[in-house]
Design an enzyme around this catalytic site. Structure first.
Site, PDB file in Angstrom:
ATOM      1  N   ARG A   1      31.309  14.119   2.913  1.00  0.00           N
ATOM      2  CA  ARG A   1      31.904  13.654   1.656  1.00  0.00           C
ATOM      3  C   ARG A   1      33.217  12.938   1.897  1.00  0.00           C
ATOM      4  NH1 ARG A   1      29.942  17.120  -3.335  1.00  0.00           N
ATOM      5  NH2 ARG A   1      28.316  18.241  -2.283  1.00  0.00           N
TER       6      ARG A   1
ATOM      7  N   ARG B   1      21.821  23.258 -16.266  1.00  0.00           N
ATOM      8  CA  ARG B   1      21.318  23.776 -14.976  1.00  0.00           C
ATOM      9  C   ARG B   1      21.308  25.307 -14.943  1.00  0.00           C
ATOM     10  NH1 ARG B   1      23.655  21.498  -9.677  1.00  0.00           N
ATOM     11  NH2 ARG B   1      25.644  21.998 -10.646  1.00  0.00           N
TER      12      ARG B   1
END
Ligand code: AP5
Length: 230
Positions: free
Chosen positions: A94, A129
């Site tokens: 990342r 989610r």
């Protein structure tokens, strides 16, 4: 002699569907799924020193420092199963420093898949989610509901998806995770320019997978053809 196994990186904004696609890819290609976020959540759950430190960053939507993440991922990639079966690296690298570290350890991917999803969809995906703590499977209340009542009854939210435990409310935290992602993504992409495949992640999970599947099948065929040529 068999062709070399696949080495795949998958990237995308928070809730772009990385974990969901990884489950489908792993089933089809039998790769070792290594998710930086899952490794970190396991440390948090185990209550280790690294886990305690990592949690502070995760609750703020920031990147956990390299000294925790880099070796954790490197160690997992170095295990025999990853070498033999090939790997699917999810949520790593990342940052440029993470990508450079991996390169220096000799881990080079064949392909870098980028899931592209508009921001307004990401928020809806995080809010809906749910996770099955028994199987680790990811669900969505609207888009991917649980198959049985029994599973529905035991679904939980991830600690970094719930408002009570996090320092901020969920929407704010999603925005923070997105900011972190947006400020790093271009630099990371520039390191994998030649092998990036952009995938429209706003379609249904099966349609997204069809695209990824066709790309990976071609890649495998290429590897096998290279093995056969003199
Ligand atoms: P991480 O766990 O990697 O979280 P993330 O990047 O925010 O991504 P998510 O896991 O939230 O989403 P996803 O893309 O896997 O989507 P999913 O499939 O679940 O990282 C968490 C934190 O750990 C980071 O914020 C950071 O602090 C730390 N961290 C991690 N890696 C690090 C690193 N390398 N360095 C430093 N720190 C690091 O899907 C989301 C929802 O949408 C689900 O409900 C799903 O069912 C649904 N859905 C999926 N696909 C579809 C579709 N096609 N249509 C409709 N719904 C869909």
């Amino acid at each position: 002699k068999a062709a070399e196994p696949l080495r795949v990186m998958i990237s995308g904004a928070p809730a772009s569907g990385k974990g969901t696609q990884c489950e489908l890819i792993t089933k089809m290609y039998d790769l070792v799924h290594i998710a930086a976020g899952d490794l970190l959540r396991a440390e948090v759950a185990a209550g280790t020193e690294n886990g305690k430190r990592a949690k502070e960053y995760m609750e703020r939507g920031q990147l956990v420092p390299d000294e925790i993440v880099v070796m954790m991922v490197k160690d997992r990639l170095s295990l025999q199963d990853s070498e033999e079966k090939g790997w699917l690296l999810d949520g790593y690298p990342r940052s440029v420093s993470q990508a450079t570290a991996l390169k220096n350890f000799g881990f080079d991917p064949d392909i870098f898949i980028l899931l592209e999803v508009p921001e307004e969809l990401l928020v809806e995906r995080v809010v809906g989610r749910r996770l099955d703590p028994v199987t680790g499977k990811i669900y969505h209340l609207k888009y991917s509901p649980p198959e049985t009542e029994e599973i529905a009854a035991r679904l939980t939210q991830r600690f970094d998806d719930t408002e009570e435990k996090a320092c901020f409310n969920l929407l704010f935290l999603v925005k923070l995770r997105l900011l972190t992602h947006n400020s790093n993504v271009e630099a990371v992409l520039s390191m994998y320019e030649d092998i990036i495949v952009k995938v429209d992640g706003s379609r249904t999970k099966q349609d997204v997978f069809s695209h990824i599947d066709s790309v990976l099948t071609k890649l495998l065929e290429k590897k096998e053809a290279a093995l056969g040529s003199p």
